[in-house]
Design an enzyme around this catalytic site. Structure first.
Site, PDB file in Angstrom:
ATOM      1  CG  HIS A 155      -7.470  75.875 -15.946  1.00 61.06           C
ATOM      2  ND1 HIS A 155      -7.871  77.041 -16.552  1.00 61.06           N
ATOM      3  CD2 HIS A 155      -8.407  75.611 -14.998  1.00 61.06           C
ATOM      4  CE1 HIS A 155      -8.994  77.474 -15.989  1.00 61.06           C
ATOM      5  NE2 HIS A 155      -9.344  76.613 -15.055  1.00 61.06           N
TER       6      HIS A 155
ATOM      7  CG  ASP B 164      -9.710  75.874 -11.095  1.00 62.91           C
ATOM      8  OD1 ASP B 164      -8.689  75.208 -11.364  1.00 62.91           O
ATOM      9  OD2 ASP B 164      -9.843  77.064 -11.418  1.00 62.91           O
ATOM     10  CD  GLU B 165     -12.618  78.355 -13.763  1.00 65.68           C
ATOM     11  OE1 GLU B 165     -13.293  79.370 -13.508  1.00 65.68           O
ATOM     12  OE2 GLU B 165     -11.546  78.401 -14.398  1.00 65.68           O
ATOM     13  CB  CYS B 166     -13.007  69.855 -14.938  1.00 61.82           C
ATOM     14  SG  CYS B 166     -11.209  69.715 -14.860  1.00 61.82           S
TER      15      CYS B 166
ATOM     16  CD  GLU C 150     -13.993  73.684  -8.989  1.00 64.77           C
ATOM     17  OE1 GLU C 150     -14.358  74.490  -9.840  1.00 64.77           O
ATOM     18  OE2 GLU C 150     -13.157  73.975  -8.097  1.00 64.77           O
TER      19      GLU C 150
END
Length: 676
Positions: free
Chosen positions: A259, A313-315, A365
């Site tokens: 992000h 998050d969300e890698c 995460e």
């Protein structure tokens, strides 16, 4: 026929009367049901009421500090807005409301600081006592929520309250990364947070779309990545002080390693691929950590709170694994995969955060086998994930179930508890690691213009889940009290009650868009991630799905009436109200259709209005059939059910909420044995 406004006014009075009848009915109960939110831990009902006279005064005794004096003035401002009475701001030795703190707060508010208070109200006076100023701040809010108008004027009931929160971490995330949120919008939502005893503002400053805070050490960040919209450090200090006055901590978030595309506009060398298409930092470069140490050090000095959120998050690990240079680095350092590389990155960042005397917070995460036990886990994956973290020795907060941007109902949020079924299996020591939770206001599909009606009033229900005893779960009581608290919040600053009207006026160009208002009153935006699927993220926020509230109160009440009708428990007033609404929705289409074509922002509402009229017509037929016990021809009944079911799916990115209720009525009718 009654106008929509008349119906709405009558309905509001009905709700308020219901709440106060619940309260009056419990006058002699030891644990009275108060028309407030969150409900206190312990309540004892007294005799009579305390009437608020023009001469009303409040004094702070015991420990005093400038924050408490400002709270006293703010309390009187809000009380004046609600009552219309211009109270004196001077301190009188004859004050009828005495607030006494036993001692000071710490200079920088801490997690777990004592927030308890005792509030005793008699017909003669009010006594508020607390160990610290935080308890005084909370007790003042409880008193304000208890104020109501009676035949004797404005008053509060005689009551003794012993209160303290169930969880020490009760937060609201405001995402200024996807879209910039002006300081005024942040402040008015801090005012709302104070009203319902939330105590953590989780303020997120950067995402792929922009970097929105001033860095004096790395000024290219705001110069190249903010679009000219960013908070100066002085503005940040102003918000922090504003929040502290209201008993609210401010924790910043800078998401990393992903992000982060906005960072690469300023420092492309940080990207793991080309700056334009990279999803994350390059964890293999020492220069990455050098720059982050500079930035985190600067921000740690700006934000006094002990906690510092680094996202995580969300890698997509494949981005690193597919980069030949990074893949070579992984082989040389024996990282099995991209997830292991991210774990190394997280560990390096945690050391930087710790070196600045801060405690790192991260999303699910960041929890890896070697994650330091001091790190706090914020869970978006669910209660089981939070319980797993607690079992492994980590403190955590829950955000799953509290994503208020996803247009779920207050009831859905209310029924989610940080101490859910998974946590029930933990030991008391492990359960103590669950600190509370946060509602999350992401701005992918929300702007500062409609943010307030996405946050309020539903977040008050979430605040009750964090504060009140776990057994406080009655949905009817919650909704009745939520209606009262929603009105109270308007005296503080949140603009949730005017957002829809302002949008409708802009969309239509009409200063009194009556027919459009009738349509909007029973529409909702699509739930969960369906809105993003139907209309892309980061579009202009100016359409009907942006204007309407996440939960239509009119449609919810209509559904409750339909349930009572089907169950055979409806009163004559229920039948009358259902028929009046259905008639209004049916007839509104003829008025609205000529107006919709006049604006590019309303043209796509033509099929929505038409379908609502069709649903209402079917509903009137079903109502007549149920009232008179008459069957409906099988073919017509099946066609009607099919039409209503089609109306339950999004139409022009909108949900027609009475459709499911009308289907409920239809399914309760009898089917004629003869086809015609």
């Amino acid at each position: 026929m009654l106008s929509h406004q008349s119906l709405k006014s009558r309905h509001s009075r009905f709700l308020l009367a219901t709440v106060f009848s619940l309260f009056v009915g419990s006058l002699h109960a030891q644990e009275a049901v108060l028309p407030i939110m969150p409900l206190p831990a312990h309540v004892t009902r007294g005799q009579g009421e305390f009437v608020i006279q023009t001469s009303f005064t409040i004094a702070i005794t015991g420990h005093n500090e400038p924050r408490l004096e400002r709270a006293r003035q703010r309390f009187l401002d809000i009380l004046t807005r609600e009552t219309g009475i211009p109270f004196s701001r001077e301190v009188s030795s004859q004050a009828v409301f005495i607030a006494k703190a036993e001692g000071p707060s710490v200079e920088v508010q801490k997690l777990g600081e004592d927030e308890s208070y005792r509030l005793v109200i008699t017909s003669a006076d009010v006594q508020l006592t607390a160990l610290s100023p935080l308890g005084i701040l909370h007790g003042l809010q409880t008193f304000l929520q208890l104020v109501g108008v009676t035949p004797r004027g404005f008053s509060v009931p005689a009551v003794a309250i012993e209160d303290s929160p169930r969880f020490p971490w009760r937060g609201l995330l405001i995402d200024s990364g996807h879209r910039f949120v002006p300081v005024a919008a942040v402040k008015r939502n801090l005012d709302g947070m104070e009203a319902v005893k939330l105590n953590v503002l989780h303020w997120r400053f950067a995402d792929d779309q922009g970097f929105h805070i001033e860095s004096k050490k790395l000024p290219l960040l705001q110069q190249k990545a903010s679009g000219g919209l960013y908070y100066t450090q002085e503005e940040v200090r102003e918000v922090i002080a504003y929040a502290r006055d209201r008993g609210i901590r401010v924790m910043p978030e800078f998401d990393m390693p992903c992000h982060t595309r906005s960072w690469f506009l300023a420092y492309p060398e940080l990207a793991s691929r080309g700056a334009a298409d990279s999803a994350g930092f390059d964890p293999s470069k020492e220069s990455t950590y050098k720059l982050l140490a500079t930035f985190i050090g600067e921000m740690a000095a700006l934000f006094p709170d002990a906690y510092f959120h680094t996202g995580g998050d969300e890698c997509d690990p494949k981005e690193w694994e597919s980069n030949p240079r990074i893949a070579q680095y992984m082989r040389e350092h024996k990282f099995a995969n991209g997830a292991a590389l991210q774990a190394m990155f997280t560990g390096r960042v945690e050391k930087i955060v710790a070196a600045n005397k801060k405690i790192m917070v991260g999303w699910d995460e960041v929890l890896q086998p070697n994650t330091p036990k001091d790190v706090v886990i914020q869970s978006w994956r669910g209660q089981a994930s939070l319980a797993d973290a607690a079992r492994e020795g980590y403190r955590g907060v829950l955000s799953w179930g509290y994503y208020i941007d996803l247009n779920q109902s207050a009831a859905e949020h209310y029924q989610v508890d940080p101490m859910g079924d998974a946590a029930a299996k933990l030991t008391p020591e492990q359960q103590a690691r669950i600190l509370g939770g946060e509602a999350t206001m992401w701005t992918d599909i929300v702007s500062h213009e409609n943010m307030d009606n996405r946050i309020w009033p539903r977040t008050a229900a979430i605040a009750e889940r964090f504060w009140s005893p776990q057994e406080v779960r009655d949905l009817d009581s919650m909704y009745a009290r939520l209606s009262v608290v929603s009105q109270k919040l308007s005296y503080y600053g949140p603009r949730h009650k005017v957002v829809t009207e302002e949008f409708l006026e802009r969309m239509s160009g009409d200063p009194d868009p009556m027919a459009l208002r009738v349509l909007a009153s029973v529409l909702q935006p699509p739930r969960l991630y369906q809105r993003q699927e139907l209309r892309s993220d980061f579009t202009a926020i100016n359409r009907m799905d942006d204007a309407v509230e996440p939960e239509s109160e009119t449609a919810r009440q209509f559904d409750e009436i339909c349930k009572r009708i089907v169950a055979g428990k409806a009163l004559p007033a229920d039948w009358q109200q259902a028929r009046a609404w259905l008639t209004m929705w049916r007839d509104n289409d003829a008025k609205l259709q000529p107006e919709l074509a006049r604006s590019a922002l309303t043209q796509d509402l033509a099929p929505v209005s038409k379908k609502l009229a069709q649903v209402a017509e079917i509903g009137l037929g079903a109502l007549n059939a149920l009232e008179h016990g008459e069957p409906i021809a099988a073919t017509r009944r099946q066609e009607s059910i099919a039409l209503v079911q089609s109306a339950e799916k999004p139409v022009s990115v909108l949900l027609i909420m009475p459709a499911a209720s009308v289907q409920r009525l239809l399914e309760a009718t009898k089917e004629a044995s003869v086809q015609n």
